[in-house]
Motif scaffolding. Sequence first.
Motif, PDB file in Angstrom:
ATOM      1  N   ASP A 106      51.726  11.855 -34.185  1.00 24.69           N
ATOM      2  CA  ASP A 106      50.923  11.303 -35.279  1.00 24.69           C
ATOM      3  C   ASP A 106      51.778  10.880 -36.478  1.00 24.69           C
ATOM      4  OD1 ASP A 106      48.626  11.694 -33.823  1.00 24.69           O
ATOM      5  OD2 ASP A 106      48.381  13.747 -34.529  1.00 24.69           O
TER       6      ASP A 106
ATOM      7  N   ARG B 240      54.698   5.049 -33.076  1.00 27.61           N
ATOM      8  CA  ARG B 240      53.279   5.170 -32.735  1.00 27.61           C
ATOM      9  C   ARG B 240      52.586   3.811 -32.578  1.00 27.61           C
ATOM     10  NH1 ARG B 240      49.077   8.978 -32.879  1.00 27.61           N
ATOM     11  NH2 ARG B 240      47.280   7.902 -32.028  1.00 27.61           N
TER      12      ARG B 240
ATOM     13  N   PHE C 138      52.789   2.730 -29.132  1.00 27.79           N
ATOM     14  CA  PHE C 138      51.875   3.477 -28.250  1.00 27.79           C
ATOM     15  C   PHE C 138      50.481   2.864 -28.303  1.00 27.79           C
ATOM     16  CE2 PHE C 138      48.515   6.663 -27.920  1.00 27.79           C
ATOM     17  CZ  PHE C 138      48.743   7.159 -26.657  1.00 27.79           C
ATOM     18  N   ASP C 139      49.983   2.650 -29.520  1.00 26.62           N
ATOM     19  CA  ASP C 139      48.628   2.131 -29.678  1.00 26.62           C
ATOM     20  C   ASP C 139      48.479   0.746 -29.057  1.00 26.62           C
ATOM     21  OD1 ASP C 139      47.689   4.365 -30.900  1.00 26.62           O
ATOM     22  OD2 ASP C 139      48.028   3.651 -32.939  1.00 26.62           O
ATOM     23  N   ALA C 140      49.544  -0.052 -29.130  1.00 25.81           N
ATOM     24  CA  ALA C 140      49.478  -1.401 -28.582  1.00 25.81           C
ATOM     25  C   ALA C 140      49.674  -1.412 -27.069  1.00 25.81           C
ATOM     26  CB  ALA C 140      50.532  -2.281 -29.241  1.00 25.81           C
ATOM     27  N   GLY C 141      50.148  -0.288 -26.517  1.00 25.65           N
ATOM     28  CA  GLY C 141      50.387  -0.247 -25.077  1.00 25.65           C
ATOM     29  C   GLY C 141      51.741  -0.801 -24.689  1.00 25.65           C
ATOM     30  N   MET C 142      52.723  -0.693 -25.597  1.00 26.20           N
ATOM     31  CA  MET C 142      54.057  -1.209 -25.290  1.00 26.20           C
ATOM     32  C   MET C 142      54.990  -0.026 -25.035  1.00 26.20           C
ATOM     33  SD  MET C 142      53.772  -4.033 -28.228  1.00 26.20           S
ATOM     34  CE  MET C 142      55.138  -5.139 -28.006  1.00 26.20           C
ATOM     35  N   TYR C 143      55.393   0.113 -23.762  1.00 21.80           N
ATOM     36  CA  TYR C 143      56.143   1.300 -23.350  1.00 21.80           C
ATOM     37  C   TYR C 143      57.467   0.943 -22.711  1.00 21.80           C
ATOM     38  CZ  TYR C 143      51.536   3.267 -23.849  1.00 21.80           C
ATOM     39  OH  TYR C 143      50.336   3.625 -24.345  1.00 21.80           O
TER      40      TYR C 143
ATOM     41  N   TRP D  71      60.540   0.683 -27.807  1.00 21.98           N
ATOM     42  CA  TRP D  71      59.111   0.912 -27.627  1.00 21.98           C
ATOM     43  C   TRP D  71      58.834   2.386 -27.345  1.00 21.98           C
ATOM     44  CZ3 TRP D  71      57.646  -3.865 -24.087  1.00 21.98           C
ATOM     45  CH2 TRP D  71      57.747  -5.033 -24.866  1.00 21.98           C
TER      46      TRP D  71
ATOM     47  N   TYR E 271      56.320   7.321 -24.283  1.00 23.72           N
ATOM     48  CA  TYR E 271      55.234   8.120 -23.702  1.00 23.72           C
ATOM     49  C   TYR E 271      55.345   8.239 -22.179  1.00 23.72           C
ATOM     50  CZ  TYR E 271      50.213   9.187 -22.902  1.00 23.72           C
ATOM     51  OH  TYR E 271      49.010   9.730 -22.542  1.00 23.72           O
ATOM     52  N   LYS E 272      55.623   7.095 -21.517  1.00 19.73           N
ATOM     53  CA  LYS E 272      55.657   7.106 -20.055  1.00 19.73           C
ATOM     54  C   LYS E 272      56.929   7.735 -19.516  1.00 19.73           C
ATOM     55  CE  LYS E 272      53.670   3.595 -17.803  1.00 19.73           C
ATOM     56  NZ  LYS E 272      53.320   2.195 -17.486  1.00 19.73           N
TER      57      LYS E 272
END
Lengths: 374, 253
Positions: free
Chosen positions: A232, A237, A240-245, A258, A261-262
């Motif tokens: 947070d 972050r 993460f919210d945009a879905g860029m990993y 980016w 998370y993954k």
Amino acid sequence: MERYDSIWDMYKKKGISRRSFIKTCTAMTALLGLAPTMLPDVVKAAEKRLPVVIWLHGHECTGCSEAFLRSGAPLTSDVILNMIALEYDDTLSAASGEPFENHLQEIMKIYKGQYILAVEGAAPPDPKGGFCMVGGRPFVEEVKEAAAGAAAIIAYGTCATWGGIQAARPNPTQAVSLNEIVGNKPIVNVPGCPPIPEVMTGVIAHYAMFGNLPPLDNKNCPKQFFGNRIHDTCYRRPFFDAGMYANDFNDAGARAGWCLYKLGCRGPETYASCGNMRWWNGLSYPIQSGHGCIGCTSKNFWDNDPFYTRLPEVAGLGLGNIDKIGAVATGALAVGITAHLATSAVQKRKRDQKELEDKKKTAEELDRISRRKD
Amino acid sequence: MTVRENQFVETSIPNGKEAHLTRFYIFSPFLRIFHWLMVISIIILFSTGIVVMTPMSMGEGQYVILNEWHLSVDWIRNLHFLAGFILSAAFLFRIYGYIINKGDRLLPNFFQMKFWDDLVEVMMHYCLLKYSHKQFLRNPMARMSYIAIYGLIVVEILTGFAMYFQVNPNGIGGSIFGWLVVPYGEMFLHVVHHIVAWCIFLFAAIHVYMVVRADFMEREGEISSMISGTKVLAHLPDDINDIRDKNGKIIKG
């Protein structure tokens, strides 16, 4: 070396003016993140006697001490020379051997009920086990004795707080955290492997300044340092919210910085100040340097392996994480349902046929009886 | 309302069998609305939950279609939270229905020996060891499984809100659900949330199969009962006493 009773005492003995002393207090107020209106309290605290600190080392790697030495604000040298009276620390002291152990006993007797006990490392709870002996004595006995006379206890690092790597599977020494050994005493948990240097010095500086423990959350961690998840407060972050990993440590996403998370980043479950304070005076922190968080302030984080997948694997099965097991179970269920459906259809047909035959038989029987009557 | 003789629907079944069929009113609107809200929200929750755990990457060189759809993880998470709140609210109404309507309260009678005997009978039927079992409004195995599913949903709601509100551990939500994070850490909640989600998914698969199977094998209006609230039965079911009101009457649909 001259001994000082308090910071103000040091200033007086060194011939520094009251004006400079107030200036320093103002700077300290700002460094501790306190409101300007708190200045009188800081001045009052700086006039008080320096708190005596005993620092014990148990089942650990001394990495926490290494981190402690690298604190920038307040400087470690300021903390251990001017803010606290560090009477015993096996790794930082020049003295060693029997006289030093005797000194520990002496200090515990003289300052009974007044000193702060700082502990690094987990403890194997069996005193006869032969694990973790300090000066020929089991560490667990030493820490219990020291805790009995302490005014407050600070558990530095994940080992002291949750057991750490010693308590991870398979835990051959049955090591437990300080919290499980010492009861009925206020313990401040400062988890981390190691904790951020400024967090370590900040907690002890808070006690030195105000004579009480900082406000704690439900895990007994200081709220100001462990009140937010890394996820947070992370500067990645938005990715993460945009879905860029980053899908791999070598791909374009990883190079572009980016979200990790993954790649198993534990930021979403980890409470620490890494995201806002960062390390080495705000220089960087693991995620900034391109490696996901491993969740080192979390309980049992070593057992949530592997660190490079989002969900930990289910221990002992060797089947992967719960989502994989669930998909396999769904496949097995589909086969089971098909088999059950087929069998029950066959059974129903047999039952219906049998019912029909029975009916026919009874009808024939009735027919025969009625014929016989004729 | 008692069931009178003239209210029985007489039907002839093609192969020459004759039966008296009666429509019994069992499920109140609270249960039915909750059931279908639960179906929708669980489908959304399960699918978004899987996506949140293993998101597809967007951006240059990644999934081109996703870029056009703008299915950001933020959006999918918000959908997950929305469905979670709907499920929790529906669960509260379900509890209200449980209190006011007897037909919504068909739970296991743990303290009656007969219940356990019937359970064995029904289980033998489903293990294909017995051709048929007694007629029930709701059979003992179904009663056990429905209490289990409600238990699983409670676990999902608790662990879900615990993780959701920990954004601000000092807030109201954090102080209500935050205690769940303490004993084993927050990763444990994620793992439990996933295990239970898969259990609910597998339950749903078995549940749909069993209902369709019962509808075809017994022809008691099993599927339509969750829309109309009534079941059509040929005999007085074995557990009919569970929906008698205090005057001993049965409500007919």
